[in-house]
Write an enzyme that holds these catalytic residues in place. Structure first.
Site, short mmCIF file in Angstrom:
data_model
loop_
_atom_site.label_atom_id
_atom_site.label_comp_id
_atom_site.label_asym_id
_atom_site.label_seq_id
_atom_site.Cartn_x
_atom_site.Cartn_y
_atom_site.Cartn_z
N GLY A 27 -4.17 -4.31 -4.40
CA GLY A 27 -5.17 -3.31 -4.76
C GLY A 27 -4.45 -2.02 -5.13
N HIS A 28 -4.58 -1.62 -6.35
CA HIS A 28 -3.92 -0.40 -6.80
C HIS A 28 -4.97 0.65 -7.14
CE1 HIS A 28 -0.27 -2.95 -8.27
NE2 HIS A 28 -0.25 -2.73 -6.98
N GLN A 30 2.20 -5.91 -3.20
CA GLN A 30 2.51 -6.00 -1.77
C GLN A 30 3.81 -5.22 -1.48
OE1 GLN A 30 1.59 -9.38 -3.26
NE2 GLN A 30 -0.43 -8.54 -2.95
N ASP A 65 0.81 -1.22 0.00
CA ASP A 65 0.00 0.00 0.00
C ASP A 65 0.85 1.28 0.00
OD1 ASP A 65 -2.27 -1.65 0.21
OD2 ASP A 65 -1.98 -1.77 2.38
N LYS A 121 2.15 2.14 -5.12
CA LYS A 121 2.88 1.66 -6.31
C LYS A 121 2.08 1.88 -7.59
CE LYS A 121 3.14 -2.39 -4.43
NZ LYS A 121 2.70 -2.07 -3.08
P1 IMP Z 1 -2.62 -12.80 1.72
O1 IMP Z 1 -1.67 -12.23 0.73
O2 IMP Z 1 -4.06 -12.59 1.36
O3 IMP Z 1 -2.32 -14.24 2.02
O4 IMP Z 1 -2.42 -12.01 3.09
C1 IMP Z 1 -1.21 -12.13 3.85
C2 IMP Z 1 -0.83 -10.79 4.49
O5 IMP Z 1 -0.44 -9.89 3.47
C3 IMP Z 1 -1.97 -10.11 5.24
O6 IMP Z 1 -1.42 -9.40 6.34
C4 IMP Z 1 -2.51 -9.12 4.23
O7 IMP Z 1 -3.17 -8.01 4.84
C5 IMP Z 1 -1.23 -8.70 3.54
N1 IMP Z 1 -1.43 -8.24 2.16
C6 IMP Z 1 -1.65 -8.98 1.06
N2 IMP Z 1 -1.76 -8.21 -0.02
C7 IMP Z 1 -1.57 -6.95 0.39
C8 IMP Z 1 -1.52 -5.68 -0.30
O8 IMP Z 1 -1.66 -5.59 -1.52
N3 IMP Z 1 -1.30 -4.59 0.47
C9 IMP Z 1 -1.11 -4.68 1.82
N4 IMP Z 1 -1.13 -5.83 2.49
C10 IMP Z 1 -1.37 -6.95 1.79
#
Ligand code: IMP
Length: 431
Positions: A37-38, A220, A10, A13
């Site tokens: 999420g962009h 991420q 977040d 990017k």
């Molecule tokens: P997962 O990727 O859904 O398995 O989540 C694993 C961890 O990564 C959790 O803490 C999510 O909140 C975090 N996470 C996954 N994708 C994002 C992102 O795009 N932005 C911020 N945190 C993320």
């Protein structure tokens, strides 16, 4: 050029990729899935993308979903449809035949696994990312090239669905997946996506050998990396720059520049350690002003001061050639802005981010306090965008210089607002 997040995701990017994509011929996403999420604001239009590379908004660029990505085809089709309704075509999209498919049982298992963890919940996005990557590593995954082959899909589902239903039962879930319905649904997805599915590595290779510029778009952030992040509170893919090559099917020699996107403060969604986390009014004020609510899940993001231990660690892993500092405007109006320069543990200085979360838990962040700067109203912002770095408020310039000195990386781009053009480009030469 690679664009990656240096914190817990977040960092903004999407906007940086959208801006730099102007100079690229091809934009490739190389890891993650619709957990990302962009948000990109073009004029007055806000686009929220999950699967589609941010480069999709520039129709003259090829946008690629690389082999390292996991794809929920229903979500991807909805996103393509959503763009079409706003007059944007996805005809410039290509999808790797090696990318893996997120199946309904992955989403169910994601939830079931979280329940089993009880106190140790990761706080995943619930999109089935971890189980899809687990299946990839266990060689039980379905690749996009198989999704578009109806017979192969049926053959795979005939053993995978019963297996996953048993797993769901063992995990204590009452949910089951219906094989016939899933086959029908996913055959339709396969038919719809087939024209876009191809060997995207070959496209990237051809572009590079012609001397075309390829932008590798990370999702991420470094601290969510499966190896280097705050394990187990991480995502299930390699988020650092080196994976741009593997996840796009390119040679590492293609990774000439690495832009580390760094928010002017830190945020984190989901569970897990966060040494510089704030609480109370200040956290709420930053969250409110920064619109810190997840693009994917709508969850509110935890906010804290910028952490140089994290940023320096991220630099050692990614080899940043420049920083894109985003959301500097959000800190405007504060009397004082703090930056964590190092941690202390039992009175001893710690400069390297520890791998052991029990040690991290004992770390006390040590801050340097800097004077804040005024809010930039639209007239001031306009004159700054014309006048460049020297027309920024002095204390904001001090902040940027401090971060550069502490991290050892020059600032390449400064984010001063939500819109596409509200960026100050400090690069000596374009890409
Ligand atoms: P997962 O990727 O859904 O398995 O989540 C694993 C961890 O990564 C959790 O803490 C999510 O909140 C975090 N996470 C996954 N994708 C994002 C992102 O795009 N932005 C911020 N945190 C993320």
């Amino acid at each position: 050029m690679v664009v990656v997040g240096s914190q817990w995701g977040d960092e903004g990017k999407g906007k940086i990729v959208d801006y730099l994509a102007e100079e690229a011929h091809v934009v490739v996403r190389f890891q993650g899935g619709n957990n990302a999420g962009h948000s990109v604001k073009v004029g007055e239009e806000l686009y929220k993308l999950h699967h589609l590379p941010s480069g999709i908004l520039r129709s003259d660029k090829l946008a690629i979903i690389g082999n390292g990505v996991v794809i929920d085809p229903g979500v991807l089709l909805e996103e393509i449809d959503g763009l079409a309704k706003r007059g944007k075509s996805a005809s410039n999209l290509r999808i790797s035949d090696r990318a893996h498919v997120i199946m309904p049982y992955h989403r169910l298992l994601d939830g079931a696994e979280e329940q089993l963890r009880k106190g140790g919940r990761v706080g995943t996005t619930g999109r089935g990312i971890g189980p899809a990557y687990s299946d990839k590593a266990a060689r039980l995954g379905i690749r996009m090239g198989e999704l578009v082959d109806e017979d192969l899909l049926a053959e795979k589902l005939s053993f995978l669905v019963p297996l996953k239903n048993k797993m769901l039962h063992v995990f204590g879930s009452e949910a089951t997946v219906d094989e016939e319905k899933t086959l029908e649904e996913f055959r339709q997805y396969g038919r719809a996506l087939k024209p876009l599915v191809t060997d995207t590595g070959a496209i990237v290779d051809e572009a590079l050998s012609k001397g075309n510029r390829v932008l590798f778009e990370g999702a991420q952030g470094t601290m969510l990396d499966i190896d280097h992040g705050t394990y187990p509170f991480v995502t299930s893919s390699t988020t650092v720059s080196c994976n741009a090559a593997s996840g796009a099917g390119a040679s590492p020699s293609a990774l000439d520049e690495v832009i580390g996107v760094t928010k002017a403060y830190t945020t984190r969604v989901g569970e897990g350690p966060f040494p510089t986390e704030l609480s109370g009014d200040l956290q709420e004020c930053i969250a409110e002003k920064g619109g810190e609510f997840g693009t994917t899940t709508g969850r509110s993001r935890r906010c804290g001061w910028l952490d140089m231990v994290v940023l320096r660690y991220a630099h050692t892993l990614n080899g940043f050639t420049g920083l894109a500092m985003t959301k500097l405007d959000v800190l405007g109006g504060l009397d004082e802005v703090k930056v964590c320069t190092h941690y202390e543990i039992d009175g001893k200085k710690l400069t390297r981010f520890p791998s052991d979360l029990r040690i991290l838990d004992k770390c006390v962040p040590v801050y340097e306090s800097l004077e804040g700067w005024e809010d930039l109203d639209s007239a001031r912002l306009e004159s700054v965008l014309k006048g460049g770095f020297d027309s920024l408020p002095q204390n904001l310039r001090n902040y940027v210089r401090f971060v550069e000195k502490e991290s050892g990386v020059r600032a390449a781009l400064l984010g001063l607002g939500r819109r596409r053009n509200e960026l100050l480009d400090l690069r000596k030469k374009r890409w």
